[in-house]
Scaffold this motif. Structure first.
Motif, PDB file in Angstrom:
ATOM      1  N   ALA A 235       0.813  -1.229   0.000  1.00 32.30           N
ATOM      2  CA  ALA A 235       0.000   0.000   0.000  1.00 32.30           C
ATOM      3  C   ALA A 235       0.840   1.270   0.000  1.00 32.30           C
ATOM      4  N   THR A 236       2.073   1.208   0.515  1.00 29.39           N
ATOM      5  CA  THR A 236       2.888   2.419   0.622  1.00 29.39           C
ATOM      6  C   THR A 236       3.673   2.724  -0.651  1.00 29.39           C
ATOM      7  N   GLY A 237       3.604   1.843  -1.640  1.00 29.67           N
ATOM      8  CA  GLY A 237       4.371   2.037  -2.874  1.00 29.67           C
ATOM      9  C   GLY A 237       3.611   2.888  -3.888  1.00 29.67           C
ATOM     10  N   SER A 238       4.177   2.950  -5.079  1.00 27.61           N
ATOM     11  CA  SER A 238       3.612   3.785  -6.144  1.00 27.61           C
ATOM     12  C   SER A 238       2.218   3.287  -6.554  1.00 27.61           C
ATOM     13  N   ILE A 239       2.094   2.013  -6.870  1.00 31.82           N
ATOM     14  CA  ILE A 239       0.779   1.457  -7.213  1.00 31.82           C
ATOM     15  C   ILE A 239      -0.138   1.499  -5.995  1.00 31.82           C
ATOM     16  N   GLY A 240       0.416   1.144  -4.829  1.00 34.70           N
ATOM     17  CA  GLY A 240      -0.389   1.139  -3.602  1.00 34.70           C
ATOM     18  C   GLY A 240      -0.988   2.505  -3.323  1.00 34.70           C
TER      19      GLY A 240
ATOM     20  N   GLY B  73       2.867  -2.736   4.117  1.00 33.14           N
ATOM     21  CA  GLY B  73       3.962  -1.938   3.581  1.00 33.14           C
ATOM     22  C   GLY B  73       5.286  -2.517   4.033  1.00 33.14           C
ATOM     23  N   GLY B  74       6.327  -1.703   3.863  1.00 32.31           N
ATOM     24  CA  GLY B  74       7.668  -2.134   4.265  1.00 32.31           C
ATOM     25  C   GLY B  74       8.235  -1.151   5.254  1.00 32.31           C
ATOM     26  N   GLY B  75       9.163  -0.295   4.761  1.00 28.03           N
ATOM     27  CA  GLY B  75       9.852   0.616   5.665  1.00 28.03           C
ATOM     28  C   GLY B  75       9.118   1.920   5.926  1.00 28.03           C
ATOM     29  N   ASN B  76       8.143   2.240   5.091  1.00 26.58           N
ATOM     30  CA  ASN B  76       7.470   3.533   5.212  1.00 26.58           C
ATOM     31  C   ASN B  76       6.323   3.450   6.230  1.00 26.58           C
ATOM     32  N   ILE B  77       6.701   3.395   7.508  1.00 24.66           N
ATOM     33  CA  ILE B  77       5.726   3.174   8.580  1.00 24.66           C
ATOM     34  C   ILE B  77       4.790   4.375   8.725  1.00 24.66           C
TER      35      ILE B  77
ATOM     36  N   LEU C 226      -3.764  -7.699 -10.107  1.00 26.32           N
ATOM     37  CA  LEU C 226      -2.354  -8.087 -10.097  1.00 26.32           C
ATOM     38  C   LEU C 226      -1.451  -7.052 -10.761  1.00 26.32           C
ATOM     39  N   ALA C 227      -0.819  -6.221  -9.912  1.00 26.83           N
ATOM     40  CA  ALA C 227       0.257  -5.364 -10.416  1.00 26.83           C
ATOM     41  C   ALA C 227       1.571  -6.127 -10.354  1.00 26.83           C
ATOM     42  N   ASN C 228       1.678  -7.005  -9.374  1.00 26.38           N
ATOM     43  CA  ASN C 228       2.924  -7.743  -9.120  1.00 26.38           C
ATOM     44  C   ASN C 228       3.192  -8.767 -10.235  1.00 26.38           C
ATOM     45  N   LYS C 229       3.764  -8.278 -11.348  1.00 25.32           N
ATOM     46  CA  LYS C 229       4.014  -9.149 -12.497  1.00 25.32           C
ATOM     47  C   LYS C 229       5.020 -10.248 -12.176  1.00 25.32           C
ATOM     48  N   GLU C 230       5.898  -9.975 -11.175  1.00 25.07           N
ATOM     49  CA  GLU C 230       6.926 -10.963 -10.844  1.00 25.07           C
ATOM     50  C   GLU C 230       6.308 -12.293 -10.429  1.00 25.07           C
ATOM     51  N   SER C 231       5.122 -12.277  -9.796  1.00 26.04           N
ATOM     52  CA  SER C 231       4.531 -13.552  -9.380  1.00 26.04           C
ATOM     53  C   SER C 231       4.068 -14.366 -10.587  1.00 26.04           C
TER      54      SER C 231
ATOM     55  N   VAL D 106      -3.209  -5.517 -13.820  1.00 22.86           N
ATOM     56  CA  VAL D 106      -3.118  -4.080 -13.513  1.00 22.86           C
ATOM     57  C   VAL D 106      -1.962  -3.428 -14.264  1.00 22.86           C
ATOM     58  N   ASP D 107      -0.994  -4.218 -14.683  1.00 22.49           N
ATOM     59  CA  ASP D 107       0.060  -3.665 -15.534  1.00 22.49           C
ATOM     60  C   ASP D 107      -0.664  -2.966 -16.695  1.00 22.49           C
ATOM     61  N   SER D 108      -0.246  -1.748 -17.043  1.00 17.63           N
ATOM     62  CA  SER D 108      -1.049  -0.965 -17.983  1.00 17.63           C
ATOM     63  C   SER D 108      -1.220  -1.678 -19.327  1.00 17.63           C
TER      64      SER D 108
ATOM     65  N   MET E 135       7.026   5.903 -11.200  1.00 19.56           N
ATOM     66  CA  MET E 135       6.857   4.555 -10.637  1.00 19.56           C
ATOM     67  C   MET E 135       7.914   4.321  -9.556  1.00 19.56           C
ATOM     68  N   GLY E 136       7.848   3.157  -8.893  1.00 19.42           N
ATOM     69  CA  GLY E 136       8.853   2.790  -7.909  1.00 19.42           C
ATOM     70  C   GLY E 136      10.228   2.673  -8.560  1.00 19.42           C
ATOM     71  N   GLN E 137      11.297   2.750  -7.739  1.00 21.25           N
ATOM     72  CA  GLN E 137      12.649   2.786  -8.293  1.00 21.25           C
ATOM     73  C   GLN E 137      12.996   1.513  -9.073  1.00 21.25           C
TER      74      GLN E 137
HETATM   75  P1  NDP Z   1       7.267   0.448  -5.008  1.00 25.65           P
HETATM   76  O1  NDP Z   1       8.669   0.124  -4.760  1.00 25.65           O
HETATM   77  O2  NDP Z   1       6.843   1.856  -5.168  1.00 25.65           O
HETATM   78  O3  NDP Z   1       6.358  -0.192  -3.828  1.00 25.65           O
HETATM   79  C1  NDP Z   1       6.548  -1.505  -3.393  1.00 25.65           C
HETATM   80  C2  NDP Z   1       5.663  -1.818  -2.202  1.00 25.65           C
HETATM   81  O4  NDP Z   1       6.041  -3.103  -1.654  1.00 25.65           O
HETATM   82  C3  NDP Z   1       5.836  -0.848  -1.040  1.00 25.65           C
HETATM   83  O5  NDP Z   1       4.631  -0.821  -0.311  1.00 25.65           O
HETATM   84  C4  NDP Z   1       6.955  -1.489  -0.217  1.00 25.65           C
HETATM   85  O6  NDP Z   1       6.974  -1.024   1.125  1.00 25.65           O
HETATM   86  C5  NDP Z   1       6.535  -2.944  -0.314  1.00 25.65           C
HETATM   87  N1  NDP Z   1       7.622  -3.915  -0.178  1.00 25.65           N
HETATM   88  C6  NDP Z   1       8.910  -3.790  -0.613  1.00 25.65           C
HETATM   89  N2  NDP Z   1       9.596  -4.928  -0.369  1.00 25.65           N
HETATM   90  C7  NDP Z   1       8.716  -5.776   0.237  1.00 25.65           C
HETATM   91  C8  NDP Z   1       8.828  -7.117   0.725  1.00 25.65           C
HETATM   92  N3  NDP Z   1       9.974  -7.803   0.655  1.00 25.65           N
HETATM   93  N4  NDP Z   1       7.739  -7.690   1.291  1.00 25.65           N
HETATM   94  C9  NDP Z   1       6.568  -6.998   1.379  1.00 25.65           C
HETATM   95  N5  NDP Z   1       6.395  -5.736   0.939  1.00 25.65           N
HETATM   96  C10 NDP Z   1       7.466  -5.139   0.354  1.00 25.65           C
HETATM   97  O7  NDP Z   1       6.826  -0.426  -6.276  1.00 25.65           O
HETATM   98  P2  NDP Z   1       5.724  -0.102  -7.375  1.00 25.65           P
HETATM   99  O8  NDP Z   1       4.460   0.351  -6.727  1.00 25.65           O
HETATM  100  O9  NDP Z   1       6.317   0.694  -8.453  1.00 25.65           O
HETATM  101  O10 NDP Z   1       5.484  -1.551  -7.985  1.00 25.65           O
HETATM  102  C11 NDP Z   1       4.731  -2.540  -7.297  1.00 25.65           C
HETATM  103  C12 NDP Z   1       4.461  -3.689  -8.250  1.00 25.65           C
HETATM  104  O11 NDP Z   1       3.648  -3.221  -9.304  1.00 25.65           O
HETATM  105  C13 NDP Z   1       5.720  -4.262  -8.908  1.00 25.65           C
HETATM  106  O12 NDP Z   1       5.533  -5.631  -9.105  1.00 25.65           O
HETATM  107  C14 NDP Z   1       5.778  -3.544 -10.240  1.00 25.65           C
HETATM  108  O13 NDP Z   1       6.440  -4.295 -11.241  1.00 25.65           O
HETATM  109  C15 NDP Z   1       4.292  -3.441 -10.557  1.00 25.65           C
HETATM  110  N6  NDP Z   1       3.935  -2.341 -11.465  1.00 25.65           N
HETATM  111  C16 NDP Z   1       4.171  -1.056 -11.092  1.00 25.65           C
HETATM  112  C17 NDP Z   1       3.830  -0.004 -11.921  1.00 25.65           C
HETATM  113  C18 NDP Z   1       3.978   1.407 -11.480  1.00 25.65           C
HETATM  114  O14 NDP Z   1       3.493   2.317 -12.152  1.00 25.65           O
HETATM  115  N7  NDP Z   1       4.619   1.695 -10.378  1.00 25.65           N
HETATM  116  C19 NDP Z   1       3.251  -0.255 -13.257  1.00 25.65           C
HETATM  117  C20 NDP Z   1       3.019  -1.648 -13.533  1.00 25.65           C
HETATM  118  C21 NDP Z   1       3.358  -2.646 -12.664  1.00 25.65           C
HETATM  119  P3  NDP Z   1       7.786   0.338   1.569  1.00 25.65           P
HETATM  120  O15 NDP Z   1       7.757   1.267   0.413  1.00 25.65           O
HETATM  121  O16 NDP Z   1       6.989   0.817   2.753  1.00 25.65           O
HETATM  122  O17 NDP Z   1       9.169  -0.095   1.940  1.00 25.65           O
END
Ligand code: NDP
Ligand code: MG
Length: 388
Positions: free
Chosen positions: A9-14, A35-39, A119-124, A146-148, A201-203
């Motif tokens: 939830a704390t990431g870019s898609i989240g 989330g992860g580190g972004n408490i 499913l944004a998490n394409k890695e799975s 969810v991948d565009s 997007m995320g790094q």
């Molecule tokens: P971010 O790095 O922005 O966010 C990742 C999220 O996962 C954060 O909430 C992070 O927490 C959390 N996280 C990181 N490591 C772990 C772990 N080991 N276990 C559990 N949670 C973890 O990524 P994106 O949002 O960019 O991407 C997320 C997914 O969506 C990826 O699979 C990406 O390929 C896919 N995607 C993303 C797009 C985009 O526009 N960003 C477009 C299409 C697909 P915290 O930040 O708090 O540390």
């Protein structure tokens, strides 16, 4: 009220997902946010959305999360097992937006509840496509892309017969280095690779866009999700990132999905599916855009695309090995242990070594076999990084 959970939830898609949910708070009951580190962000959103439980993947961060949510009545938890437990809580719709193979287990747990998994998490899918899609089938669950690009293809296929599809064309922006000379790319820094021309997007995915490892994951994702053959999947460089994908049919028609580069479209489409609802994304002014351009991807510039073709042909554990090796190589690049172009060399070396040791063509799809291939690939990638 629909029960929804957001993993990552704390990431870019989240955060884009949280944005859409916050616009209609009365429509949703939020079960889990992780989330992860972004408490600070996790705690803020858990409070705003009145989540049932907030989970960080890092056990050492639990005291901070507990303190931030003290007195709110929101449960807190930490660690991978707690994330999996949260994914097993009943929900109607679950966003899978953890980055990397760490998203696999929570995705599987959610599918076992028969949920709709966005499913944004394409890695799975790349790591364990048959396992993920098989689990969805067994439990009557739904996976929505969810991948565009894949959302675009999915939308292009509504009401169509997949048997009439000749080809699927996934567009690629070309990433940060599309116009750099190859010699310059060799010495590209992490900062150079971490800014995308079109998408915010995320790094990790941003760097993967510069190397086209992201596009290679997406080619494999296309095969696993839509069940088409590798030679039906094409990619074309489209620097404007306005056409997200095209579906080509047996009568010669090409259906393109066009829209602004804003992930809230694909997320919102999955959130409201099978309906369409108003979404807060810009409307395109085609006359102002004036032209859209395309060019063939250059294999010398993007060896990752060639590797994806090999992975699709091999099948078996090749996807798990490819993704695991890619994740490790990316860690090594971010840690400044290897150069930008050496990432592809490491990944290719891992695939070759694992194939020589007969570890790629294993057709088993259980989680243990998949995770063993992923771990082996990361270990070999670490070893090979010393030799590139
Ligand atoms: P971010 O790095 O922005 O966010 C990742 C999220 O996962 C954060 O909430 C992070 O927490 C959390 N996280 C990181 N490591 C772990 C772990 N080991 N276990 C559990 N949670 C973890 O990524 P994106 O949002 O960019 O991407 C997320 C997914 O969506 C990826 O699979 C990406 O390929 C896919 N995607 C993303 C797009 C985009 O526009 N960003 C477009 C299409 C697909 P915290 O930040 O708090 O540390
Ligand atoms: Mg994409």
């Amino acid at each position: 009220m629909r029960r929804v959970s957001i993993f990552g939830a704390t990431g870019s898609i989240g955060q884009n997902t949280v944005d859409l949910i916050k616009r209609a708070p009365d429509d949703y009951d939020v079960v889990a946010l992780t989330g992860g580190g972004n408490i600070a962000q996790l705690a803020r959103d858990a409070k705003d959305l009145r989540a049932e439980v907030a989970v960080t993947c890092y056990p050492e961060k639990l005291p901070q999360l507990r303190a931030a949510l003290a007195g709110t009545g929101i449960e807190v938890a930490a660690g991978d097992a707690a994330i999996a437990e949260a994914a097993a809580r009943p929900a109607d719709w679950v966003m899978s937006a953890i980055v990397g193979a760490a998203g696999l287990v929570p995705g599987l747990e959610a599918l076992k509840q028969g949920t709709t998994l966005a499913l944004a998490n394409k890695e799975s899918l790349v790591t364990a496509g048959p396992l993920l899609m098989g689990t969805a089938r067994t439990h009557g669950a739904t996976v929505l892309p969810v991948d565009s690009e894949h959302s675009a293809v999915f939308q292009g296929l509504i009401g169509e017969d997949i048997a009439a599809v000749e080809r699927i064309i996934i567009t690629a922006s070309g990433g940060a280095f599309r116009d750099w000379p190859l010699e310059a790319i060799a010495s590209a820094t992490v900062a150079d690779a971490s800014s995308h021309p079109n998408w915010d997007m995320g790094q990790r995915i941003t760097i993967d866009s510069a190397s086209m490892f992201n596009k290679s994951l997406e080619l494999i994702e296309t095969k696993e999700f839509f069940g088409v053959k590798p030679d039906q999947i094409e990619t074309v460089v489209h620097p404007e990132s306005l056409i997200h994908a095209l579906v080509g049919f047996n009568d010669g028609a090409l259906m393109a999905h066009v829209g602004p580069p804003d992930m809230r479209h694909a997320i919102g489409f999955a959130l409201h599916w099978p309906e369409r609802k108003h979404l807060p994304v810009d409307r395109l002014d085609l006359a102002a855009i004036a032209q859209l351009t395309f060019r063939a991807p250059d294999d010398a510039r993007y060896p990752a695309l060639r590797l994806a073709r090999d992975v699709m042909e091999i099948g078996g554990m090749a996807g798990a090995a490819f993704n695991g090796a890619k994740e490790k190589a990316l860690d090594l690049f971010i840690g400044e242990k290897i150069g930008f172009l050496e990432m592809a060399q490491v990944v290719e070396g891992v695939l070759n070594r694992m194939d020589q040791q007969n570890c790629l063509r294993n057709a088993a799809t259980d989680l243990d076999t998949v995770q063993a291939a992923d771990h082996m690939a990361r270990k070999i990638a670490q070893e090979l990084s010393a030799t590139v």
